[in-house]
Design a protein around this motif. Structure first.
Motif, PDB file in Angstrom:
ATOM      1  N   ALA A  50       8.622   2.283  -6.909  1.00 20.95           N
ATOM      2  CA  ALA A  50       7.897   1.275  -6.144  1.00 20.95           C
ATOM      3  C   ALA A  50       8.854   0.390  -5.351  1.00 20.95           C
ATOM      4  O   ALA A  50       8.624   0.098  -4.172  1.00 20.95           O
ATOM      5  CB  ALA A  50       7.044   0.423  -7.086  1.00 20.95           C
ATOM      6  N   ALA A  51       9.947  -0.044  -5.995  1.00 19.32           N
ATOM      7  CA  ALA A  51      10.893  -0.935  -5.319  1.00 19.32           C
ATOM      8  C   ALA A  51      11.593  -0.236  -4.160  1.00 19.32           C
ATOM      9  O   ALA A  51      11.798  -0.831  -3.093  1.00 19.32           O
ATOM     10  CB  ALA A  51      11.925  -1.445  -6.324  1.00 19.32           C
ATOM     11  N   ILE A  52      11.964   1.027  -4.357  1.00 22.87           N
ATOM     12  CA  ILE A  52      12.627   1.772  -3.280  1.00 22.87           C
ATOM     13  C   ILE A  52      11.675   1.963  -2.110  1.00 22.87           C
ATOM     14  O   ILE A  52      12.069   1.852  -0.942  1.00 22.87           O
ATOM     15  CB  ILE A  52      13.143   3.119  -3.816  1.00 22.87           C
ATOM     16  CG1 ILE A  52      14.361   2.880  -4.719  1.00 22.87           C
ATOM     17  CG2 ILE A  52      13.513   4.064  -2.679  1.00 22.87           C
ATOM     18  CD1 ILE A  52      14.831   4.102  -5.457  1.00 22.87           C
ATOM     19  N   SER A  53      10.402   2.234  -2.401  1.00 20.98           N
ATOM     20  CA  SER A  53       9.422   2.385  -1.325  1.00 20.98           C
ATOM     21  C   SER A  53       9.253   1.083  -0.552  1.00 20.98           C
ATOM     22  O   SER A  53       9.243   1.082   0.680  1.00 20.98           O
ATOM     23  CB  SER A  53       8.074   2.827  -1.902  1.00 20.98           C
ATOM     24  OG  SER A  53       7.068   2.799  -0.908  1.00 20.98           O
ATOM     25  N   ILE A  54       9.132  -0.026  -1.264  1.00 17.15           N
ATOM     26  CA  ILE A  54       8.921  -1.318  -0.601  1.00 17.15           C
ATOM     27  C   ILE A  54      10.101  -1.659   0.309  1.00 17.15           C
ATOM     28  O   ILE A  54       9.931  -2.257   1.375  1.00 17.15           O
ATOM     29  CB  ILE A  54       8.686  -2.419  -1.644  1.00 17.15           C
ATOM     30  CG1 ILE A  54       7.342  -2.199  -2.341  1.00 17.15           C
ATOM     31  CG2 ILE A  54       8.718  -3.817  -1.008  1.00 17.15           C
ATOM     32  CD1 ILE A  54       7.117  -3.091  -3.542  1.00 17.15           C
ATOM     33  N   GLY A  55      11.299  -1.263  -0.090  1.00 15.78           N
ATOM     34  CA  GLY A  55      12.478  -1.623   0.694  1.00 15.78           C
ATOM     35  C   GLY A  55      12.989  -0.563   1.632  1.00 15.78           C
ATOM     36  O   GLY A  55      13.971  -0.797   2.335  1.00 15.78           O
ATOM     37  N   GLU A  56      12.335   0.604   1.706  1.00 14.56           N
ATOM     38  CA  GLU A  56      12.838   1.698   2.548  1.00 14.56           C
ATOM     39  C   GLU A  56      12.790   1.304   4.024  1.00 14.56           C
ATOM     40  O   GLU A  56      11.800   0.772   4.508  1.00 14.56           O
ATOM     41  CB  GLU A  56      11.994   2.950   2.323  1.00 14.56           C
ATOM     42  CG  GLU A  56      12.736   4.251   2.580  1.00 14.56           C
ATOM     43  CD  GLU A  56      12.943   4.552   4.048  1.00 14.56           C
ATOM     44  OE1 GLU A  56      13.961   5.174   4.387  1.00 14.56           O
ATOM     45  OE2 GLU A  56      12.078   4.165   4.867  1.00 14.56           O
TER      46      GLU A  56
ATOM     47  N   LEU B 271       0.827  -1.209   0.000  1.00 13.01           N
ATOM     48  CA  LEU B 271       0.000   0.000   0.000  1.00 13.01           C
ATOM     49  C   LEU B 271       0.859   1.256   0.000  1.00 13.01           C
ATOM     50  O   LEU B 271       0.602   2.200  -0.756  1.00 13.01           O
ATOM     51  CB  LEU B 271      -0.930  -0.002   1.213  1.00 13.01           C
ATOM     52  CG  LEU B 271      -2.067  -1.031   1.193  1.00 13.01           C
ATOM     53  CD1 LEU B 271      -2.862  -0.982   2.489  1.00 13.01           C
ATOM     54  CD2 LEU B 271      -2.997  -0.786   0.002  1.00 13.01           C
ATOM     55  N   PHE B 272       1.880   1.277   0.851  1.00 11.83           N
ATOM     56  CA  PHE B 272       2.774   2.429   0.879  1.00 11.83           C
ATOM     57  C   PHE B 272       3.497   2.572  -0.465  1.00 11.83           C
ATOM     58  O   PHE B 272       3.711   3.685  -0.945  1.00 11.83           O
ATOM     59  CB  PHE B 272       3.786   2.300   2.009  1.00 11.83           C
ATOM     60  CG  PHE B 272       3.181   2.397   3.381  1.00 11.83           C
ATOM     61  CD1 PHE B 272       2.033   3.130   3.605  1.00 11.83           C
ATOM     62  CD2 PHE B 272       3.773   1.755   4.466  1.00 11.83           C
ATOM     63  CE1 PHE B 272       1.470   3.229   4.867  1.00 11.83           C
ATOM     64  CE2 PHE B 272       3.218   1.841   5.730  1.00 11.83           C
ATOM     65  CZ  PHE B 272       2.061   2.577   5.937  1.00 11.83           C
TER      66      PHE B 272
END
Length: 590
Positions: free
Chosen positions: A525-531, A391-392
């Motif tokens: 999207a990938a950076i957000s998922i892994g932040e 979601l984030f």
């Protein structure tokens, strides 16, 4: 109706630019400013004593502190050259960043050469995956390095199998540098490959026809066109590793602490003034390097029109001559090193998630399912972590992608001060994620007084803002080169026919750079998922934890469930990069 539509289209781009500026002020500059104010506003009084204390403290600046304390430059220089010199926290941070940059370049440039000059099955997929390590969550990589290089890891198991003693790599500076190379060598390769592929084959052939040997042709023709990309990628690597946090904390601990780790520790201990002053010092150094990088990039951007790329040679040698075999033997040796560096940590994490004392097991995944079904409300459960991450990620993408596209348009136009605009827009690359998270917490989550009314946002919105701020600069770095390389006559023709600037952007420019836009979306999207860093600050004490936070909670208790959660995170993060391979391919250039 047509007049209204035309008026909207004429003003769309300025309005969007103003909206992006407002978002940056609300989501980044104001929160960061609230943190930095703590460095100069102590107990309600303006003061520089916190900065003065840091600049004159050898603990932070080492021998350079003597310069600010009044010693002569010559005495400071002699102290710096002495064997027992003190680097201080700032010096050690720069030292490990420099080492990491050298190793990343040493590993990344041969990979770029392999991808640019040789053809082999799967080359396109390998190139698409070169940037994947860069966006893998740092906490997951730390789990992989523990599984690979820890006391009971894969490396020591392999050494024991051949009768050799164990190697103790954790914690150590070597582990930190190797982990940074895991992250940044693919970035170096990505940037340098694009430059290598733009070398004009005609210029090389002309040099060879005039009697230049292969080495001299490379030195005089190829390398002058490649080294600007190497320097630019090195500058980016230095900025990223100078502000590193999770990798150093996990693999080095406080024994090998960098500025970022100390900032985190000071903030955790509520020493906001000292932490803010250190963060401002870190920002000044990183922003200086970033500004130099952007200026250098602008000065060394080469138009690709009319260039005939060099043909790729088959990786399999056409003959068994020494001339054909030597470079391929070198590439084979490099491939072994690269496999150990890039594949061993991830493979070890997957293996550890499926291993137990008795061999193969699904116990760790079963633990995650049981925790989901029976875990107490205060415990971390897998599904909420996965759900929150997705979601984030979707919400951050909806904010970061339009911001990145608008900024890309603004930074690819010729006007006075464009480099300054680019630097201001790229500032989030230089600012600590911890500082951004703390600023959002204190500036927006705790609320601000506006006209006697306290305005506050929820923690979820603050997390989305932090993720969008982290992701949109990468959208810019991917989309902007594509926009800059377009034939300007196409846009000018559309404008001459009456199309407003926004219409020309939507109908002509964006369709031509659509693969880069898709790749930028995948990055965001990938950076957000892994932040991890900002989320760790904003999600503390709430139920809004994400997959990286869940891994950190699990690894503090049991490595097995942490590796299982790491595999789940790997699958979710890697899925976004299927978009790059499907839609971007070789046309995507970060």
């Amino acid at each position: 109706m047509r007049r209204v539509r035309a008026a909207v289209e004429r003003r769309a781009l300025p309005v969007l630019a103003a909206a992006v500026l407002a978002l940056l002020v609300v989501m980044f500059y104001y929160p960061v400013a609230t943190v930095f104010v703590d460095a100069v506003l102590v107990e309600g009084r303006l003061t520089l004593r916190v900065f003065a204390a840091i600049l004159t403290d050898p603990f932070y600046l080492g021998e350079l502190a003597r310069l600010f304390a009044g010693d002569s430059p010559l005495a400071v220089l002699r102290a710096l050259l002495s064997p027992d010199r003190r680097l201080g926290i700032v010096g050690f941070t720069a030292y490990q960043a420099a080492l990491s940059t050298v190793v990343s370049v040493a590993v990344g440039v041969p990979l770029a050469y392999l991808l640019a000059r040789y053809e082999f099955p799967g080359r396109r997929t390998v190139r698409s995956l070169t940037i994947l390590p860069f966006v893998l969550p740092s906490i997951m990589v730390a789990v992989g390095f523990f599984a690979a290089f820890g006391a009971d890891g894969t490396l020591n198991a392999a050494l024991a199998a051949v009768g050799l003693g164990p190697v103790d790599l954790l914690p150590s500076l070597e582990a930190i540098v190797i982990a940074h190379a895991f992250y940044n060598a693919p970035l170096v390769a990505r940037i340098t490959t694009a430059s290598w592929e733009s070398v004009d084959a005609s210029a090389v052939e002309t040099a060879r026809s005039l009697g230049a040997g292969p080495f001299r042709a490379f030195r005089d023709v190829v390398w002058p066109q490649v080294y600007p990309a190497v320097l630019m990628s090195a500058a980016l690597t230095f900025v990223f590793t100078f502000g590193t946090f999770p990798i150093v904390l996990a693999l080095g601990g406080f024994e090998l602490a960098t500025l970022e780790v100390f900032i985190y520790g000071l903030i955790r201990d509520l020493a906001y003034a000292e932490g803010a002053a250190l963060a401002l010092l870190e920002l000044a150094i990183s922003l200086t390097v970033l500004y130099g990088y952007l200026r250098y990039e602008a000065a060394h951007t080469v138009e690709a029109g009319g260039i005939r790329p060099q043909e790729r040679r088959p990786l399999r040698p056409p003959s068994w001559s020494l001339r054909e075999l030597l470079p391929r033997v070198g590439l084979a040796a490099y491939a072994v090193v690269a496999l150990v560096l890039f594949c061993l940590p991830i493979a070890s994490m997957v293996s550890a998630s499926l291993s137990g004392p008795a061999g193969f097991t699904l116990e760790h995944y079963r633990f995650l399912l049981e925790r989901q079904a029976t875990g107490a409300s205060f415990q971390v459960r897998p599904w909420p972590a996965v759900r929150n991450s997705l979601l984030f990620g979707a919400a951050a993408l909806a904010v970061a992608l339009p911001m990145g596209v608008v900024v890309s348009v603004l930074t690819t136009r010729d006007y006075a001060g464009r480099e300054l605009v680019d630097t201001v827009a790229m500032a989030p690359l230089s600012v600590s994620s911890i500082v951004v998270g703390l600023g959002l917490l204190r500036g927006l989550v705790f609320g601000v007084e506006l006209g006697g009314v306290r305005v506050a946002v929820g923690g979820a919105l603050a997390i989305v803002a932090a993720h969008a701020v982290s992701g949109y600069p990468f959208v810019v770095r991917i989309v902007a080169p594509g926009l800059a390389s377009l034939d300007r006559q196409l846009v000018e023709s559309a404008r001459a026919l009456g199309a407003p600037r926004a219409r020309a952007l939507l109908d002509i420019e964006l369709p031509l750079v659509w693969p880069a836009v898709v790749a930028g979306a995948a990055f965001a999207a990938a950076i957000s998922i892994g932040e991890f860093s900002a989320t760790a600050v904003l999600a503390s004490g709430t139920g809004q934890y994400t997959m990286p936070i869940a891994i950190e909670r699990f690894i503090g208790r049991r490595l097995g469930p942490a590796t299982a959660m790491g595999v789940v995170l790997l699958v979710v993060t890697s899925g976004s990069f299927l978009l790059i391979d499907r839609f971007g391919g070789d046309r995507v250039g970060l």
